[in-house]
Design a protein around this motif. Structure first.
Motif, PDB file in Angstrom:
ATOM      1  N   HIS A  61       0.827  -1.032   0.392  1.00  9.88           N
ATOM      2  CA  HIS A  61       0.437  -0.113   0.242  1.00  9.88           C
ATOM      3  C   HIS A  61       0.756   1.481   0.165  1.00  9.88           C
ATOM      4  O   HIS A  61       0.610   2.296  -0.789  1.00  9.88           O
ATOM      5  CB  HIS A  61      -1.118   0.058   0.945  1.00  9.88           C
ATOM      6  CG  HIS A  61      -1.519   1.293   1.558  1.00  9.88           C
ATOM      7  ND1 HIS A  61      -2.775   1.190   0.700  1.00  9.88           N
ATOM      8  CD2 HIS A  61      -1.268   2.556   2.920  1.00  9.88           C
ATOM      9  CE1 HIS A  61      -3.425   2.648   0.555  1.00  9.88           C
ATOM     10  NE2 HIS A  61      -2.545   3.004   1.919  1.00  9.88           N
ATOM     11  N   ALA A  62       1.504   1.429   0.778  1.00 16.99           N
ATOM     12  CA  ALA A  62       2.913   2.753   0.591  1.00 16.99           C
ATOM     13  C   ALA A  62       3.662   2.730  -0.596  1.00 16.99           C
ATOM     14  O   ALA A  62       3.950   3.781  -1.039  1.00 16.99           O
ATOM     15  CB  ALA A  62       4.228   2.441   1.628  1.00 16.99           C
ATOM     16  N   LEU A  63       4.119   1.477  -0.959  1.00 15.47           N
ATOM     17  CA  LEU A  63       4.686   1.695  -1.976  1.00 15.47           C
ATOM     18  C   LEU A  63       3.565   1.978  -3.386  1.00 15.47           C
ATOM     19  O   LEU A  63       4.056   3.241  -3.863  1.00 15.47           O
ATOM     20  CB  LEU A  63       5.221   0.219  -3.049  1.00 15.47           C
ATOM     21  CG  LEU A  63       6.103   0.450  -4.192  1.00 15.47           C
ATOM     22  CD1 LEU A  63       7.058   0.922  -4.258  1.00 15.47           C
ATOM     23  CD2 LEU A  63       6.048  -1.086  -4.254  1.00 15.47           C
ATOM     24  N   LYS A  64       2.193   1.662  -3.222  1.00 15.09           N
ATOM     25  CA  LYS A  64       2.299   1.564  -4.745  1.00 15.09           C
ATOM     26  C   LYS A  64       1.556   3.697  -4.260  1.00 15.09           C
ATOM     27  O   LYS A  64       0.646   4.596  -4.892  1.00 15.09           O
ATOM     28  CB  LYS A  64      -0.102   1.495  -4.066  1.00 15.09           C
ATOM     29  CG  LYS A  64      -0.819   1.583  -5.996  1.00 15.09           C
ATOM     30  CD  LYS A  64      -1.810   0.901  -5.177  1.00 15.09           C
ATOM     31  CE  LYS A  64      -2.734   1.084  -6.150  1.00 15.09           C
ATOM     32  NZ  LYS A  64      -4.284   1.292  -6.623  1.00 15.09           N
ATOM     33  N   SER A  65       1.471   3.808  -3.012  1.00 13.12           N
ATOM     34  CA  SER A  65       0.792   5.423  -2.647  1.00 13.12           C
ATOM     35  C   SER A  65       1.746   6.003  -3.378  1.00 13.12           C
ATOM     36  O   SER A  65       1.785   7.303  -3.457  1.00 13.12           O
ATOM     37  CB  SER A  65       0.809   5.366  -0.662  1.00 13.12           C
ATOM     38  OG  SER A  65      -0.837   4.823  -1.064  1.00 13.12           O
ATOM     39  N   GLY A  66       3.090   5.647  -2.763  1.00 10.45           N
ATOM     40  CA  GLY A  66       4.324   6.570  -3.690  1.00 10.45           C
ATOM     41  C   GLY A  66       4.640   6.993  -4.950  1.00 10.45           C
ATOM     42  O   GLY A  66       5.008   7.371  -5.159  1.00 10.45           O
ATOM     43  N   LEU A  67       4.245   5.778  -5.301  1.00  8.72           N
ATOM     44  CA  LEU A  67       3.720   5.995  -6.691  1.00  8.72           C
ATOM     45  C   LEU A  67       2.870   6.269  -7.798  1.00  8.72           C
ATOM     46  O   LEU A  67       3.574   6.960  -9.128  1.00  8.72           O
ATOM     47  CB  LEU A  67       3.711   4.844  -8.093  1.00  8.72           C
ATOM     48  CG  LEU A  67       5.554   3.515  -7.174  1.00  8.72           C
ATOM     49  CD1 LEU A  67       4.770   2.226  -7.224  1.00  8.72           C
ATOM     50  CD2 LEU A  67       6.351   3.782  -7.347  1.00  8.72           C
ATOM     51  N   GLN A  68       1.866   6.962  -6.766  1.00  8.99           N
ATOM     52  CA  GLN A  68       0.472   8.212  -7.208  1.00  8.99           C
ATOM     53  C   GLN A  68       1.352   8.926  -6.896  1.00  8.99           C
ATOM     54  O   GLN A  68       2.234  10.079  -6.463  1.00  8.99           O
ATOM     55  CB  GLN A  68      -0.581   7.957  -6.830  1.00  8.99           C
ATOM     56  CG  GLN A  68      -1.243   6.872  -6.866  1.00  8.99           C
ATOM     57  CD  GLN A  68      -1.967   6.340  -6.392  1.00  8.99           C
ATOM     58  OE1 GLN A  68      -2.472   6.460  -5.363  1.00  8.99           O
ATOM     59  NE2 GLN A  68      -2.607   5.101  -6.643  1.00  8.99           N
TER      60      GLN A  68
END
Length: 68
Positions: A61-68
């Motif tokens: 979730h943190a990775l996905k949020s950081g990539l947005q």
């Protein structure tokens, strides 16, 4: 000639305190040098392999949020 990156990274940080590990990670990120990326990858692999499913989902979730 082959170089064991995993073994070298693990040997370099084995026995480090949590503070020393944090300093290593912070320095590698702030330094921004491409040559540090494999070492961070090895550290992430260790974290991933020692995490439960809930922790893995939080990291994703943190990775996905950081990539947005």
């Amino acid at each position: 000639m082959s170089f064991n990156i995993r073994g070298a990274v693990i040997a370099n940080v084995s026995g480090n305190t949590e503070g020393e590990l944090q300093a290593t990670i912070t320095d590698a990120i702030q330094n921004g040098q491409e040559k540090m990326l494999p070492g961070l990858g090895v550290l992430f692999e260790i974290i991933w392999n020692n995490s439960n499913e809930q922790d893995r989902q939080e990291m994703l979730h943190a990775l996905k949020s950081g990539l947005q």
